[in-house]
Design a protein around this motif. Sequence first.
Motif, PDB file in Angstrom:
ATOM      1  N   ALA A 199     -52.863  36.438 -24.300  1.00  0.00           N
ATOM      2  CA  ALA A 199     -52.013  36.916 -25.435  1.00  0.00           C
ATOM      3  C   ALA A 199     -50.593  36.571 -25.268  1.00  0.00           C
ATOM      4  O   ALA A 199     -49.879  35.873 -26.289  1.00  0.00           O
ATOM      5  CB  ALA A 199     -51.961  38.299 -25.622  1.00  0.00           C
ATOM      6  N   LEU A 200     -50.280  36.839 -24.067  1.00  0.00           N
ATOM      7  CA  LEU A 200     -48.695  36.251 -23.700  1.00  0.00           C
ATOM      8  C   LEU A 200     -48.649  34.657 -23.793  1.00  0.00           C
ATOM      9  O   LEU A 200     -47.606  34.304 -24.211  1.00  0.00           O
ATOM     10  CB  LEU A 200     -48.339  36.742 -22.193  1.00  0.00           C
ATOM     11  N   LEU A 203     -48.421  33.699 -27.478  1.00  0.00           N
ATOM     12  CA  LEU A 203     -47.307  34.204 -27.828  1.00  0.00           C
ATOM     13  C   LEU A 203     -46.197  32.907 -27.601  1.00  0.00           C
ATOM     14  O   LEU A 203     -45.157  32.719 -28.365  1.00  0.00           O
ATOM     15  CB  LEU A 203     -46.766  35.625 -27.579  1.00  0.00           C
ATOM     16  N   ALA A 204     -46.475  32.518 -26.473  1.00  0.00           N
ATOM     17  CA  ALA A 204     -45.516  31.629 -25.933  1.00  0.00           C
ATOM     18  C   ALA A 204     -45.552  30.108 -26.619  1.00  0.00           C
ATOM     19  O   ALA A 204     -44.521  29.386 -26.718  1.00  0.00           O
ATOM     20  CB  ALA A 204     -45.215  31.452 -24.558  1.00  0.00           C
ATOM     21  N   LEU A 207     -43.556  29.533 -29.795  1.00  0.00           N
ATOM     22  CA  LEU A 207     -42.116  29.931 -29.651  1.00  0.00           C
ATOM     23  C   LEU A 207     -41.263  28.862 -28.847  1.00  0.00           C
ATOM     24  O   LEU A 207     -40.158  28.593 -29.303  1.00  0.00           O
ATOM     25  CB  LEU A 207     -42.072  31.407 -29.578  1.00  0.00           C
TER      26      LEU A 207
END
Length: 219
Positions: A199-200, A203-204, A207
Amino acid sequence: MRGFGAVLGREIRLALRHPADSLAAVLFFVLVCALFPFGIGPSPEILSRIAPGALLAAALLAALLPLDRLFGAEAEDGSLDQLLLSGLPPAALAAAKALGHWVVTGLPLLAATPVAAAMLNLPVEAWGAAMLALGLATGVLSLFGTAGAALTLGARRGGVLLPLLVLPLSIPAVIFGAAAIEAAAAGLTPRPYLLLLAALLALAAPLAPLAAGAALRGD
């Protein structure tokens, strides 16, 4: 996609022609892990207890080594300006650079993980989880590191600023990755921690290239 693939292929070809950065990262990773038995003693119980955190920290520090040259060499010879004028969006250029960094640095670190894990007396049953955790964690670092390299491009002492900018962002990856390895070593499922790492990474993934692209444009 053609431009993205061209930039990615260029990164891989350069790494194959000049493998010193990848080799230095792997040797750094293995040597740091080899220092722990000398520093804290050869006790198998102590080594296996610190192995999850030591593996994650050593791998992320090793992956940092080539990051200060991610855009620097091309900025010096003017090829970065040509890439930005090629029609490829800056965010896509940054994403290709991040993926290239992971391929030429992250994958060799994964190949060296069993050697480092054996030095730290990590149970063999946890080696698979360790490789998955390191793969996801180094992917996160490649994305954040690309954004950091773009932000510090041209800055005085950018090589010093880059770790200070990137490492705090990578702390969650270290926590979740070490927890996954520790769970696997204890005979528990590492799935929840690996999902948090994924999930991290998810997200990265959008972004960090956007931030790097904005920095390259000078926004």
